[in-house]
Design a protein around this motif. Sequence first.
Motif, mmCIF file in Angstrom:
data_model
loop_
_atom_site.group_PDB
_atom_site.id
_atom_site.type_symbol
_atom_site.label_atom_id
_atom_site.label_comp_id
_atom_site.label_asym_id
_atom_site.label_seq_id
_atom_site.Cartn_x
_atom_site.Cartn_y
_atom_site.Cartn_z
ATOM 1 N N MET A 1 0.899 -1.220 0.268
ATOM 2 C CA MET A 1 -0.158 0.003 0.161
ATOM 3 C C MET A 1 0.908 1.198 -0.017
ATOM 4 S SD MET A 1 -2.747 -0.514 -0.684
ATOM 5 C CE MET A 1 -3.263 1.120 -0.600
ATOM 6 N N ILE A 2 1.112 1.772 -1.286
ATOM 7 C CA ILE A 2 1.887 3.114 -1.308
ATOM 8 C C ILE A 2 1.194 4.175 -0.856
ATOM 9 C CG2 ILE A 2 1.533 2.861 -3.772
ATOM 10 C CD1 ILE A 2 4.722 4.202 -2.286
ATOM 11 N N ARG A 3 1.528 4.940 -0.278
ATOM 12 C CA ARG A 3 0.729 6.158 -0.017
ATOM 13 C C ARG A 3 0.909 7.318 -1.086
ATOM 14 N NH1 ARG A 3 1.600 8.607 5.328
ATOM 15 N NH2 ARG A 3 1.613 6.987 6.802
ATOM 16 N N GLU A 5 1.229 10.308 -1.417
ATOM 17 C CA GLU A 5 2.263 11.479 -1.483
ATOM 18 C C GLU A 5 3.539 10.933 -1.593
ATOM 19 O OE1 GLU A 5 0.320 10.612 1.082
ATOM 20 O OE2 GLU A 5 1.172 10.492 3.101
ATOM 21 N N PHE A 6 3.963 9.646 -1.864
ATOM 22 C CA PHE A 6 5.242 9.344 -1.845
ATOM 23 C C PHE A 6 5.338 8.717 -3.535
ATOM 24 C CE2 PHE A 6 5.638 8.102 2.662
ATOM 25 C CZ PHE A 6 6.608 9.018 3.011
ATOM 26 N N ARG A 7 4.362 8.979 -3.937
ATOM 27 C CA ARG A 7 4.405 8.355 -5.503
ATOM 28 C C ARG A 7 5.363 9.298 -6.344
ATOM 29 N NH1 ARG A 7 1.451 4.139 -7.173
ATOM 30 N NH2 ARG A 7 -0.346 3.773 -5.984
ATOM 31 N N LEU A 8 6.120 8.717 -7.182
ATOM 32 C CA LEU A 8 6.943 9.679 -7.890
ATOM 33 C C LEU A 8 6.330 10.776 -8.644
ATOM 34 C CD1 LEU A 8 10.064 9.462 -7.856
ATOM 35 C CD2 LEU A 8 10.104 8.021 -9.892
ATOM 36 N N LYS A 9 4.984 10.247 -9.307
ATOM 37 C CA LYS A 9 4.123 10.820 -10.077
ATOM 38 C C LYS A 9 3.673 12.146 -9.333
ATOM 39 C CE LYS A 9 3.209 8.072 -13.531
ATOM 40 N NZ LYS A 9 3.733 8.269 -14.861
ATOM 41 N N ASN A 10 3.658 12.233 -7.930
ATOM 42 C CA ASN A 10 3.268 13.483 -7.429
ATOM 43 C C ASN A 10 4.366 14.230 -6.639
ATOM 44 O OD1 ASN A 10 0.586 12.767 -7.558
ATOM 45 N ND2 ASN A 10 0.606 11.244 -5.911
ATOM 46 N N GLN A 11 5.655 13.961 -7.232
ATOM 47 C CA GLN A 11 6.694 14.944 -6.752
ATOM 48 C C GLN A 11 6.996 15.967 -7.383
ATOM 49 O OE1 GLN A 11 7.997 13.785 -3.613
ATOM 50 N NE2 GLN A 11 6.367 12.219 -3.948
ATOM 51 N N LEU A 12 7.114 17.403 -6.973
ATOM 52 C CA LEU A 12 7.317 18.449 -7.480
ATOM 53 C C LEU A 12 8.893 18.410 -7.835
ATOM 54 C CD1 LEU A 12 7.159 21.322 -8.877
ATOM 55 C CD2 LEU A 12 7.062 22.112 -6.667
#
Lengths: 155, 155
Positions: A1-3, A5-12
């Motif tokens: 279960m990846i959170r 906010e930790f997905r690479l897709k969501n990193q500015l």
Amino acid sequence: MIREEFRLKNQLCFRLYTASRLLTQVYHPLLSEHGLTYPQYLVLLVLWEKDAQPVNDIAKHLFLETNTVTPLLQRMEKEGVITRTKGEKDARQMIVSLTRKGRDLQKRLSEVPFAVGSAVLCDSITPESFPALFNMLDDIIAKLGNSKEQESRSQ
Amino acid sequence: MIREEFRLKNQLCFRLYTASRLLTQVYHPLLSEHGLTYPQYLVLLVLWEKDAQPVNDIAKHLFLETNTVTPLLQRMEKEGVITRTKGEKDARQMIVSLTRKGRDLQKRLSEVPFAVGSAVLCDSITPESFPALFNMLDDIIAKLGNSKEQESRSQ
DNA sequence: TGTATTTATATCGTTCACGATGCAAATATA
DNA sequence: TATATTTGCATCGTGAACGATATAAATACA
């Protein structure tokens, strides 16, 4: 279960880091041809705008520390594109000036901004969309750059 | 007479480079507390999404070359956050897997994305403005990342 | 004026980035 | 099946970044 906010897709930051690296790679063949690296090219941009600046001013323009800029300038001096001379008013300062070779590089690199520009242009990245992108990046830089100054001031 | 296209103010790459560096600096105190660097944190993000990946897959996710990732992974192995084991099907591959310590770091770093997020938020950078920025950066990455693939394919 | 502090730059150590190159395992092809 | 090519990873060298620290010159202040 990846959170989420930790997905690479969501990193500015990862996007900035990747876009920066990939775009810097576009500069590489254009600059290495003239014996320059990308950070060295940035120093030239600063000096072409205003020649004969102390190390600290160059560092501030580039948001870098002097311990990064000093060795970079030493390499540029060895390559003969700049000179470093002790400040006359303030003997602590090192005044960085363009040599003839350094000035001439502006003409020899005149195609670089256009070559890089055309490398990024696509359907969604156009001259019209640049200002919006510039503004957002400038705001990030202003926010983080300023908070850094606050820090050092309060110590 | 400085040409407009050479002004620091007009450089996309310089903005990306600066914003990337300044934002990475926000991560530093949060990560070094746990013995991590920012690129090592990115590797963890990749592995938290999918454990047990070969070096090449990790490198591709991060748009890096294996000669950058390999030493980075070797340091992470020494720190005990990952293991590297020879691939069973393909003996050339090194499969990178999280250790218990590496998995547990996700909980210990749970505040990081929020701390970094709040560091950039300001009047103009809001959760609402993120998608537009993300899209533009993704387009740049897609354009430059793809043209890189084209290159290597045509050789 | 003498001492403390600040400022400007430099040095050092560690960790990336990345081009160039090497090597062994896998795959393609003769 | 023998050889050539490709693939996956590693090693090496160079140049940044950057925290920590050092040093000398300038400034503040007792």
